[in-house]
Design an enzyme around this catalytic site. Structure first.
Site, PDB file in Angstrom:
ATOM      1  N   ASP A   9      43.767 -32.492 -90.984  1.00 42.80           N
ATOM      2  CA  ASP A   9      43.453 -32.089 -89.605  1.00 42.80           C
ATOM      3  C   ASP A   9      44.724 -31.781 -88.811  1.00 42.80           C
ATOM      4  OD1 ASP A   9      42.448 -31.683 -87.105  1.00 42.80           O
ATOM      5  OD2 ASP A   9      41.112 -33.430 -87.143  1.00 42.80           O
TER       6      ASP A   9
ATOM      7  N   ARG B  80      39.959 -26.676 -87.296  1.00 43.52           N
ATOM      8  CA  ARG B  80      39.691 -26.254 -88.670  1.00 43.52           C
ATOM      9  C   ARG B  80      38.422 -25.427 -88.850  1.00 43.52           C
ATOM     10  NH1 ARG B  80      39.681 -32.087 -90.995  1.00 43.52           N
ATOM     11  NH2 ARG B  80      38.777 -32.312 -88.901  1.00 43.52           N
TER      12      ARG B  80
ATOM     13  N   CYS C 191      33.724 -29.346 -88.511  1.00 43.97           N
ATOM     14  CA  CYS C 191      34.837 -30.305 -88.504  1.00 43.97           C
ATOM     15  C   CYS C 191      34.573 -31.323 -87.389  1.00 43.97           C
ATOM     16  CB  CYS C 191      36.186 -29.603 -88.369  1.00 43.97           C
ATOM     17  SG  CYS C 191      36.423 -28.687 -86.841  1.00 43.97           S
TER      18      CYS C 191
HETATM   19  P1  4NP Z   1      39.259 -30.312 -85.660  1.00 44.29           P
HETATM   20  O1  4NP Z   1      40.439 -31.157 -84.978  1.00 44.29           O
HETATM   21  O2  4NP Z   1      38.238 -31.310 -86.136  1.00 44.29           O
HETATM   22  O3  4NP Z   1      39.909 -29.603 -86.815  1.00 44.29           O
HETATM   23  O4  4NP Z   1      38.729 -29.364 -84.599  1.00 44.29           O
HETATM   24  C1  4NP Z   1      40.197 -32.045 -83.919  1.00 44.29           C
HETATM   25  C2  4NP Z   1      40.188 -31.562 -82.624  1.00 44.29           C
HETATM   26  C3  4NP Z   1      39.952 -32.432 -81.573  1.00 44.29           C
HETATM   27  C4  4NP Z   1      39.741 -33.781 -81.834  1.00 44.29           C
HETATM   28  C5  4NP Z   1      39.750 -34.245 -83.127  1.00 44.29           C
HETATM   29  C6  4NP Z   1      39.968 -33.381 -84.171  1.00 44.29           C
HETATM   30  N1  4NP Z   1      39.522 -34.683 -80.767  1.00 44.29           N
HETATM   31  O5  4NP Z   1      39.406 -35.897 -81.024  1.00 44.29           O
HETATM   32  O6  4NP Z   1      39.419 -34.251 -79.605  1.00 44.29           O
END
Ligand code: 4NP
Length: 157
Positions: free
Chosen positions: A123, A14, A8
């Site tokens: 997300d 995720r 992800c």
């Molecule tokens: P993930 O969610 O892709 O599902 O882990 C996110 C977690 C952190 C960030 C973006 C998406 N971030 O920009 O820090």
């Protein structure tokens, strides 16, 4: 041995959820020796950070632990290490392709493909909705497990 890498954007919401849900399905089917499962980020933002408390709390409802998991970034070398590289949304797939270069062995997939859908895993970092993410991730992981257990002559119990 089937090697699966879930990917992800940040590797804290995720993809670790998918990693530990899939490990749980595999364990409950007694197939731990047949699978190697991990997760990674496309961006550097969260590298070294633990799993987000939203994912951690949701999985703890099902007695699934995420202990010892810290965010890592996808590398070009991962392409050779894994059989399946599974993104959560269209942006992930674009970013995965940028990192790995190309996909001659068609290893890159979007998770809900395995549940017969073109949809993204929304997300929860932005939506705050870890319940929907969990429900969708379980659908995708079950579909993937059923596909792979067909291949290895096992059945989804
Ligand atoms: P993930 O969610 O892709 O599902 O882990 C996110 C977690 C952190 C960030 C973006 C998406 N971030 O920009 O820090």
């Amino acid at each position: 041995m089937v090697r699966i890498l879930f990917v992800c954007l940040g590797n804290i919401c995720r993809s670790p959820m998918a990693e530990f849900v899939m490990k749980d399905i595999v364990k409950k089917n007694g197939l731990e020796d047949e699978f190697y499962i991990a997760s990674a980020a496309t961006c550097r933002e969260q590298i070294g950070n633990p799993v987000h408390y939203g994912t951690k709390n949701k999985l703890s409802e099902f007695n699934i632990s995420v202990e010892g998991k810290y965010a890592v970034q996808l590398t070009k070398q991962d392409y050779n290490k894994y059989d399946y590289i599974i993104g959560m949304d269209d942006m992930n797939i674009k970013n995965i392709n940028k990192i790995i270069g190309n996909d001659p062995d068609k290893k890159v997939h979007k998770l809900l493909e395995f549940a017969g859908s073109y949809a993204d895993i929304a997300d929860p970092w932005y939506t705050g909705d870890f319940d929907t993410a969990y429900n969708d991730i379980v659908k995708g992981c079950k579909g993937l497990f059923e596909k792979l257990s067909d291949r290895t002559q096992y059945y989804c119990r």
